[in-house]
Design an enzyme around this catalytic site. Sequence first.
Site, short mmCIF file in Angstrom:
data_model
loop_
_atom_site.label_atom_id
_atom_site.label_comp_id
_atom_site.label_asym_id
_atom_site.label_seq_id
_atom_site.Cartn_x
_atom_site.Cartn_y
_atom_site.Cartn_z
N ASN A 250 32.46 60.02 44.48
CA ASN A 250 33.66 60.74 44.06
C ASN A 250 34.20 61.46 45.29
OD1 ASN A 250 35.60 62.35 42.94
ND2 ASN A 250 34.17 63.71 41.86
N LYS B 102 36.94 63.03 45.70
CA LYS B 102 37.76 64.23 45.45
C LYS B 102 39.00 64.17 46.33
CE LYS B 102 33.51 66.47 44.12
NZ LYS B 102 32.74 67.69 43.93
N HIS C 182 35.73 65.72 34.78
CA HIS C 182 34.97 66.33 35.89
C HIS C 182 35.07 67.86 35.78
CE1 HIS C 182 33.72 67.58 39.87
NE2 HIS C 182 33.07 66.42 39.93
N GLU D 176 35.53 70.07 37.89
CA GLU D 176 36.63 70.68 38.65
C GLU D 176 37.95 70.57 37.88
OE1 GLU D 176 35.89 68.60 42.33
OE2 GLU D 176 34.04 69.75 42.56
N GLU E 75 26.46 66.32 35.15
CA GLU E 75 26.61 67.07 36.40
C GLU E 75 26.51 68.56 36.10
OE1 GLU E 75 28.90 64.66 39.55
OE2 GLU E 75 30.38 65.64 38.30
N GLY F 269 28.28 70.55 44.87
CA GLY F 269 28.78 71.06 46.14
C GLY F 269 28.02 72.27 46.65
N SER G 255 24.99 67.48 44.29
CA SER G 255 24.25 67.52 45.57
C SER G 255 23.26 66.37 45.72
CB SER G 255 23.56 68.87 45.75
OG SER G 255 24.52 69.92 45.76
#
Length: 257
Positions: free
Chosen positions: A9, A11, A97, A99, A169, A175, A215
């Site tokens: 991904n 991003k 996701h 985010e 996730e 991250g 991660s």
Amino acid sequence: MRKIIIAGNWKMNKGLSDTREFVKELVDTISSLELKHTIPLIAPAYPFLQEALRESFGSAVQIAAQNVSLHSDGAFTGEVSATMLASLGLKYGIIGHSERRQYHEETDSDVLGKMHKLFEQKITPILCIGETLAQRDANQTAATILSQLKGCLHGVEMHSGNEIVIAYEPVWAIGTGRTATPEQAQEVHALIRKWLRDNYPSAVAENMAILYGGSVKPDNLKSLLACEDIDGGLIGGASLKVDDFVAMVKIANDSLA
Ligand code: PGA
């Protein structure tokens, strides 16, 4: 045997030439590997999907969108519809996701709506779910995951387990460099598979790929894939370097030996 998906991904990273060079190198490198049940997949930014599709055409590399509009077409400035993605020949789309949930206030019902848009266009949704740190600390991990599954899959019929891919996730691991331990991840993956078993024909739970994200890197992928219910990774930071990405595809491929 279930397939293993190594999904990058990207991003909001990489422009046109970086996308082209990465996919070209990836395709060249993996052409010499005998991939068994491993699917390498890359999700570049919208403007570069076509280039990624062109460079990967005829190879094992799959390309995904990172998002899709909840709407079909019309006056939705800045949005990209599932029909548009399908017209490129795209086969996968990431939805839900964390985010998107966090910065764009997407709800489970938005995610369900997006899933239907992808289904209509025969694009396989990669559904992301996961708890926040506050939810984990409050012992709400299982309740959060089950509520997201119920909300995002409400009324969705599945028969083979190939209809969607699920990515677990944990938000606190994305991250941050703080990966869930294989035991922590496996516990949630087993919960997801049990929920599928309880709610769908048995083929769905047996065949569905459930990816772990947060991660993931070459150093920790092997121990995650060794877990019974972990069928790949959704990888952000470590998917941006082609050498690391190829290393992870190789680890996945060898894990099936
Ligand atoms: P990360 O991102 O690998 O950089 O933690 C994962 C993701 O957000 O999908």
